[in-house]
Write an enzyme that holds these catalytic residues in place. Structure first.
Site, PDB file in Angstrom:
ATOM      1  N   CYS A 127     -54.603  26.193  25.706  1.00  0.00           N
ATOM      2  CA  CYS A 127     -54.140  26.408  27.082  1.00  0.00           C
ATOM      3  C   CYS A 127     -55.307  26.942  27.918  1.00  0.00           C
ATOM      4  O   CYS A 127     -56.397  27.208  27.401  1.00  0.00           O
ATOM      5  CB  CYS A 127     -52.971  27.393  27.101  1.00  0.00           C
ATOM      6  SG  CYS A 127     -53.439  29.097  26.716  1.00  0.00           S
ATOM      7  N   HIS A 161     -51.822  34.262  21.269  1.00  0.00           N
ATOM      8  CA  HIS A 161     -51.961  32.869  20.847  1.00  0.00           C
ATOM      9  C   HIS A 161     -52.888  32.803  19.640  1.00  0.00           C
ATOM     10  O   HIS A 161     -53.733  33.678  19.428  1.00  0.00           O
ATOM     11  CB  HIS A 161     -52.538  32.024  21.976  1.00  0.00           C
ATOM     12  CG  HIS A 161     -51.591  31.789  23.098  1.00  0.00           C
ATOM     13  ND1 HIS A 161     -51.794  30.804  24.031  1.00  0.00           N
ATOM     14  CD2 HIS A 161     -50.438  32.409  23.453  1.00  0.00           C
ATOM     15  CE1 HIS A 161     -50.797  30.824  24.918  1.00  0.00           C
ATOM     16  NE2 HIS A 161     -49.972  31.799  24.582  1.00  0.00           N
ATOM     17  N   CYS A 210     -56.608  30.399  26.655  1.00  0.00           N
ATOM     18  CA  CYS A 210     -57.406  30.297  25.431  1.00  0.00           C
ATOM     19  C   CYS A 210     -58.728  29.584  25.687  1.00  0.00           C
ATOM     20  O   CYS A 210     -59.751  29.946  25.101  1.00  0.00           O
ATOM     21  CB  CYS A 210     -56.600  29.615  24.342  1.00  0.00           C
ATOM     22  SG  CYS A 210     -55.203  30.623  23.805  1.00  0.00           S
ATOM     23  N   GLU A 217     -55.475  31.015  19.039  1.00  0.00           N
ATOM     24  CA  GLU A 217     -56.897  31.014  19.379  1.00  0.00           C
ATOM     25  C   GLU A 217     -57.411  32.429  19.636  1.00  0.00           C
ATOM     26  O   GLU A 217     -58.509  32.793  19.198  1.00  0.00           O
ATOM     27  CB  GLU A 217     -57.171  30.148  20.624  1.00  0.00           C
ATOM     28  CG  GLU A 217     -56.828  28.694  20.452  1.00  0.00           C
ATOM     29  CD  GLU A 217     -55.413  28.345  20.906  1.00  0.00           C
ATOM     30  OE1 GLU A 217     -55.205  27.190  21.306  1.00  0.00           O
ATOM     31  OE2 GLU A 217     -54.529  29.220  20.855  1.00  0.00           O
TER      32      GLU A 217
END
Length: 137
Positions: free
Chosen positions: A76, A46, A79, A48
């Site tokens: 999410c 992801h 993260c 992040e």
């Protein structure tokens, strides 16, 4: 957030879910990232996660104290957990994620981390909507 949105557009162009992140310290962007889950074939890639790693490398330490993380979509749970451990001073996000965002299960960020949401939310959400509309055709 404009810089994070530029990163989201890079993800869009790679057929990745268009999420972008920048990490700022002392009014300077020290890390940029976007989703790479498809490119890397890695569900943990992801934006992040990529940005935290890049920022920590830049700083030379694992904690992002003194940093603000700008992300186009509410992080999410995974993260948010990584952001918790990074101890960033602040997380600023654009669009909310009512299905998978960390706030659906409560605040998972470090207690000292400040949160601001809704920054350029429409711009961030519009790019996501366009991406998923293209996918459904």
């Amino acid at each position: 957030m404009k810089e994070a949105l530029k990163e989201a557009h890079k993800a869009f162009d790679k057929d990745e879910v268009p999420v972008g992140v920048v990490v700022v310290a002392s009014k300077r962007v020290i890390a940029r990232a976007h989703n790479l889950t498809e490119v890397l074939n890695d569900v943990t890639a992801h934006a992040e996660m990529q940005a935290i790693t890049s920022a920590a490398d830049f700083i030379g330490g694992k904690y992002l104290k003194g940093c603000t993380v700008y992300v186009t979509l509410e992080p999410c749970v995974m993260c948010a957990g990584a952001l918790f451990w990074s101890q960033a001073d602040a997380v600023v996000f654009g669009a909310s994620d009512e299905k998978r965002g960390f706030s659906t299960v409560g605040n998972l960020l470090h207690p000292k981390t400040k949160v601001k949401n809704g920054v350029m939310a429409d711009d961030c959400a519009d790019l996501l909507k366009l991406f998923f509309q293209k996918k459904r055709k």
